[in-house]
Design a protein around this motif. Structure first.
Motif, PDB file in Angstrom:
ATOM      1  N   ILE A 112       0.807  -1.225   0.000  1.00  0.00           N
ATOM      2  CA  ILE A 112       0.000   0.000   0.000  1.00  0.00           C
ATOM      3  C   ILE A 112       0.839   1.274   0.000  1.00  0.00           C
ATOM      4  CG2 ILE A 112      -2.083  -1.022   0.980  1.00  0.00           C
ATOM      5  CD1 ILE A 112      -1.276   0.156   3.661  1.00  0.00           C
ATOM      6  N   ASP A 113       2.010   1.250   0.654  1.00  0.00           N
ATOM      7  CA  ASP A 113       2.790   2.490   0.741  1.00  0.00           C
ATOM      8  C   ASP A 113       3.757   2.672  -0.413  1.00  0.00           C
ATOM      9  OD1 ASP A 113       1.482   3.170   2.957  1.00  0.00           O
ATOM     10  OD2 ASP A 113       3.076   2.706   4.379  1.00  0.00           O
ATOM     11  N   ILE A 114       4.357   1.585  -0.875  1.00  0.00           N
ATOM     12  CA  ILE A 114       5.373   1.735  -1.920  1.00  0.00           C
ATOM     13  C   ILE A 114       4.766   1.458  -3.288  1.00  0.00           C
ATOM     14  CG2 ILE A 114       7.624   0.961  -2.745  1.00  0.00           C
ATOM     15  CD1 ILE A 114       8.285   0.359   0.201  1.00  0.00           C
ATOM     16  N   LEU A 115       4.088   0.328  -3.432  1.00  0.00           N
ATOM     17  CA  LEU A 115       3.435   0.050  -4.725  1.00  0.00           C
ATOM     18  C   LEU A 115       2.126   0.824  -4.861  1.00  0.00           C
ATOM     19  CD1 LEU A 115       4.013  -3.818  -4.768  1.00  0.00           C
ATOM     20  CD2 LEU A 115       5.447  -2.038  -5.740  1.00  0.00           C
ATOM     21  N   GLN A 116       1.641   1.346  -3.743  1.00  0.00           N
ATOM     22  CA  GLN A 116       0.445   2.180  -3.693  1.00  0.00           C
ATOM     23  C   GLN A 116      -0.779   1.473  -4.247  1.00  0.00           C
ATOM     24  OE1 GLN A 116       1.748   6.026  -5.284  1.00  0.00           O
ATOM     25  NE2 GLN A 116       2.306   6.467  -3.170  1.00  0.00           N
ATOM     26  N   LEU A 117      -0.928   0.227  -3.811  1.00  0.00           N
ATOM     27  CA  LEU A 117      -2.126  -0.526  -4.182  1.00  0.00           C
ATOM     28  C   LEU A 117      -3.181  -0.302  -3.115  1.00  0.00           C
ATOM     29  CD1 LEU A 117      -0.248  -3.748  -5.248  1.00  0.00           C
ATOM     30  CD2 LEU A 117      -1.216  -2.009  -6.762  1.00  0.00           C
ATOM     31  N   VAL A 206      -2.844  11.045   3.893  1.00  0.00           N
ATOM     32  CA  VAL A 206      -3.677  10.078   3.185  1.00  0.00           C
ATOM     33  C   VAL A 206      -4.665   9.404   4.125  1.00  0.00           C
ATOM     34  CG1 VAL A 206      -3.643   7.926   1.866  1.00  0.00           C
ATOM     35  CG2 VAL A 206      -1.949   9.684   1.414  1.00  0.00           C
TER      36      VAL A 206
END
Lengths: 229, 383
Positions: A112-117, A206
């Motif tokens: 969720i934080d790096i790949l932002q899925l 966010v």
């Protein structure tokens, strides 16, 4: 706007006062250490026209560096202690991922934080395990900085504490090498600070759970469904 | 070689020195070894009674600058220790004998003075290619060293070569140059420096001579009496360092005034030696006093510690020009860039969450305000 049903938020006391105190003493100390460390590595000539007896500013820079080092070191020892007696978010058990659930949490953070899925599972309340593991790495680097710093300092000090670390010098092949590594590893703290401060802003922006203020007041705000109850 | 070795006093007497000159010599020896003056009586007694120990001085991979320094010891009478009062039985550079005779000399000394002779070693030992890079009389340096060290009363490693490997051991160390203490299975007195100060050398020998044992050593095997203080802490320019007054170019006004050479790459802060106390050439001067920074020649790996005129040396593995700061600043730049990209991407990919948060927000002036007030009290625990 009126159609949206407000979600029930609960207040969670995450960071106890000793943890917050540790954090800010540590942050101030490391900030001072980096600034004075840069000055010691590359001193600026400030008062050229003064005679030597009229000034001692570089001596004060070094004093600040050494004094901050002592404070930060004992502050760290205190935090180690608090890891055994503090609340669930402060305990050492929350730092080392050991079971599958905790490794999944780490992967979830990467997603969720790096790949932002999109978030699938639960959001962690205290440190997520990726952050915890980063702190463990940082603690190791911190100890290296303390050991190498005290080893360099030992020849100018009569105290027994720096003398405990003189073994670093022959191990690394002389003061010059200890100094280079002491300087290099400092950069890890600069990089960490950039990412750490940014991520706190990011999470607060966010997720709106009060990440920024939590390190001042200790409170985070969680949706009911995210609490393990 | 003689079995009944005379004492130092007897040897001096035979050479025609007066008692007064002997006492003077004892006084100089006390000062050179850094011994307190109250022990003067003991020193005189030791030199009167103790047999003068034979000395074997081995030369391996070195440039002989240690020998050159030693024979230029400022005080003639201190230099006499080695030439008149010690029996220097074997040293390639200064002995009269050569070839088979010289080698016999070495063998005889070792045989007749088992456990009594002092072994001085100058230079490092090559370990690659079977030690073929340095052989004497057909034998490898390692072989000679092992044999000589086995029965020596004390082993002293002269200079940075014998103590750390010095320039031969600098990367890539083509001969596998190895310091003495890594090869000999016993305590070695390291006297580093390229070369060491003559007075320090004579001081160490005097100590061994007087007490018959090795002086107190630090964690790197160096005698504490000479190597416990940094050049920086004993430097006469130190006040300028604390005041923050630095030379920034070799021809600036600060250089003329004799300010601190720290920014010119002076290695004083990381170097342990007696230079700023004992000084060189008969206590005349030392590098910093002559306007040049210390190059840290008595420190391990000093050849590999980057350019001598640069304070923060280049970082291993990143090329000559990359200091810790250039690497660190580049990494910080990349990190800031990554953070900026992440921030932009967050606003795009997380826009629904951010919008959702906005919608969750209530206005205090709108009617649904009351609902928000109730939720924490009625919801939560009971539900």
């Amino acid at each position: 706007m009126a159609t949206a049903q407000p979600l029930p938020y609960r207040r969670v006391y995450v960071w106890e006062f000793p943890v917050r105190l540790f954090h800010w003493v540590n942050a101030t100390g490391i900030f001072l250490l980096i600034i004075t460390g840069f000055l010691i590595g590359n001193p600026q000539v400030l008062f050229r026209s003064n005679e030597a007896y009229q000034q001692y500013w570089f001596g004060w820079v070094r004093f600040t560096h050494f004094a901050s080092a002592y404070i930060v070191f004992f502050n760290f020892l205190f935090r180690v202690y608090w890891g055994f007696v503090g609340n669930q978010f402060a305990r050492w058990s929350s730092f080392f991922p050991v079971n599958k659930e905790q490794f999944l949490d780490m992967w979830e953070t990467v997603r969720i934080d790096i790949l932002q899925l999109k978030l699938k599972g639960k959001i962690s309340i205290g440190h997520n395990y990726l952050a915890s593991l980063t702190y463990i790495g940082l603690f190791i680097l911190f100890l290296f900085e303390v050991f190498s710093g005290f080893a360099l300092y030992s020849s100018m000090s009569g105290s027994f504490i720096p003398k405990l670390f003189t073994w670093m010098v022959p191990l690394m092949g002389g003061d010059a090498n200890v100094r280079i590594w002491h300087h290099m590893v400092m950069w890890a703290f600069v990089l960490f600070t950039i990412i750490h401060v940014y991520l706190t802003f990011y999470h607060d922006y966010v997720e709106g759970r009060g990440d920024m203020s939590s390190m001042l007041g200790g409170w985070k705000f969680e949706k009911d469904k995210d609490l393990n109850r | 070689m003689e079995k009944n070795v005379p004492s130092i006093w007897k040897a001096m007497e035979a050479k025609g020195y007066s008692r007064r000159e002997f006492m003077y010599f004892c006084g100089v020896a006390v000062a050179a070894a850094g011994i307190q003056s109250s022990a003067f009586g003991q020193v005189v007694e030791a030199f009167e009674k103790k047999a003068r120990p034979p000395v074997v001085w081995l030369h391996f991979q070195e440039c002989t600058c240690c020998s050159e320094s030693f024979i230029r010891s400022s005080h003639p009478i201190v230099a006499d220790i080695i030439f008149d009062t010690l029996s220097l039985d074997y040293t390639e550079t200064l002995q009269a004998a050569s070839g088979a005779q010289a080698e016999k000399c070495l063998q005889d000394t070792m045989k007749n003075n088992k456990g009594k002779y002092i072994l001085l070693v100058e230079g490092s030992v090559p370990m690659l290619n079977g030690g073929s890079c340095c052989t004497i009389g057909g034998r490898s340096a390692l072989e000679i060293l092992k044999e000589a060290a086995a029965d020596a009363a004390a082993v002293i490693a002269w200079g940075s070569c014998a103590s750390h490997g010095c320039i031969q051991a600098a990367k890539p160390n083509p001969t596998g140059a190895t310091p003495i203490h890594e090869l000999v299975n016993r305590p070695v007195i390291n006297v580093p420096g390229c070369p060491p100060i003559a007075e320090v050398m004579t001081g160490v020998v005097t100590h061994v001579l007087l007490y018959g044992k090795i002086p107190e050593l630090d964690s790197q095997g160096r005698p504490k009496e000479f190597y416990s203080r940094r050049v920086h802490d004993t430097c006469y320019r130190r006040p300028y360092y604390d005041a923050g007054l630095f030379v920034e170019s070799w021809d600036d006004d600060a250089a003329r005034k004799g300010y601190c050479l720290y920014k010119m790459g002076c290695r004083g802060p990381v170097t342990y030696n007696a230079c700023s106390v004992t000084k060189w050439n008969g206590n005349l001067s030392y590098p910093i006093q002559s306007g040049h920074g210390c190059i840290g020649c008595s420190e391990a790996e000093f050849w590999d510690n980057g350019p001598f005129y640069q304070h923060l040396s280049s970082f291993p593995g990143f090329g000559i020009e990359s200091t810790a700061d250039t690497i660190g600043a580049t990494a910080a730049g990349v990190t800031v860039g990554a953070v900026a990209l992440h921030a932009i991407s967050s606003n795009i990919r997380k826009r629904k969450i951010i919008q959702g948060n906005m919608e969750e927000s209530v206005s205090p002036n709108k009617p649904d305000h009351e609902i928000v007030e109730e939720v924490p009290e009625n919801g939560g625990d009971q539900s």
